[in-house]
Write an enzyme that holds these catalytic residues in place. Structure first.
Site, mmCIF file in Angstrom:
data_model
loop_
_atom_site.group_PDB
_atom_site.id
_atom_site.type_symbol
_atom_site.label_atom_id
_atom_site.label_comp_id
_atom_site.label_asym_id
_atom_site.label_seq_id
_atom_site.Cartn_x
_atom_site.Cartn_y
_atom_site.Cartn_z
ATOM 1 C CD GLU A 113 18.872 30.430 76.619
ATOM 2 O OE1 GLU A 113 18.526 31.044 77.659
ATOM 3 O OE2 GLU A 113 18.093 30.218 75.671
ATOM 4 C CG HIS A 133 13.873 29.079 78.823
ATOM 5 N ND1 HIS A 133 13.678 30.312 78.251
ATOM 6 C CD2 HIS A 133 12.717 28.784 79.475
ATOM 7 C CE1 HIS A 133 12.475 30.747 78.544
ATOM 8 N NE2 HIS A 133 11.866 29.844 79.274
#
Length: 249
Positions: A23, A195
């Site tokens: 990320e 995510h």
């Protein structure tokens, strides 16, 4: 599908797979032309014959744009406090190399590979676009799992004509995200938070295990250019002044 539980033995060219889904800092509307910085480094280690998956996870402190945008926190679930207390990427890379050595993948002193291992990502982006200076242990084979699932899906689908009598091609299919890859393989839905780097990595690992069970040979399919440069890079890899701004959307 009826063949979901049917294991097919096939020779795999690698002893281990390192599943990575990073990320990074982001603002709504920005792409790879904006200098994203890694803020989570999560890896799942898969080894043939091992019953458990080894994991490494560390948050990473961004250096040039240390304040996360509300969009980034909302998307990834990563908080400002988590990155403020995290090490910078060079230290994370050092700790991860220790992890690799502890699991027998590289030599603890020279960094030389001791077994055959391949990096696995969802799309080509994680290694190609986010890691600016590639450590020695990352300069190797990379497999885009999304591309493997797409190819397997095409091969497994009953044959249909690709064009009509007038020569019109079928509509171009969208690249399947992790959720769609799981569905394509008849696996249970996404587990965890989408995510979140570690949750994404765990679900990609599930996909790899199922592909292997179905007899798909895992081979690299993504070219990585270690010296790749972006428009925002200066001569030493630093971010040019004109790119040092906070986007407003």
């Amino acid at each position: 599908m009826n063949n979901q539980r049917r294991a097919v033995k096939v020779h795999q060219p690698y002893d281990a797979f390192l599943v990575l889904d990073v990320e990074a800092t982001c603002f709504q509307g920005t792409g790879f032309d904006w200098p994203n910085e890694i803020i989570e480094w999560p890896v799942c280690l898969l080894s043939w014959g091992e019953k458990e998956v080894a994991e490494f996870r560390s948050f990473v402190r961004p250096s040039w744009c240390p304040k996360l945008s509300p969009f980034c926190t909302s998307l990834t679930g990563i908080t400002q406090e988590q990155v403020d207390g995290a090490p910078f990427f060079p230290e994370v890379a050092r700790r991860f190399s220790t992890f690799l050595a502890q699991h027998g993948l590289i030599h603890p002193e020279t960094g030389e590979r001791l077994v055959r291992f391949c990096w696995c990502t969802d799309g080509p982006f994680d290694v190609r676009d986010f890691v600016i200076s590639l450590p020695l242990w990352l300069r190797g084979d990379v497999m885009d799992v999304r591309k493997v699932v797409s190819a397997w899906s095409e091969f497994s689908r009953p044959h249909t004509p690709k064009a009509s009598s007038r020569g019109a091609a079928l509509p171009r299919r969208k690249s399947p995200n992790i959720e769609n890859q799981l569905r394509c393989l008849d696996l249970s839905p996404f587990e965890g938070r989408q995510h979140s780097g570690i949750d994404d990595s765990r679900n990609i690992a599930r996909i790899i295990i199922e592909l292997a069970r179905r007899g798909v040979s895992m081979v690299p399919n993504t070219h990585i250019q270690p010296g790749r440069r972006w428009p925002w890079m200066g001569k030493s890899g630093q971010i040019l002044e004109e790119y040092c701004f906070t986007p407003h959307h």
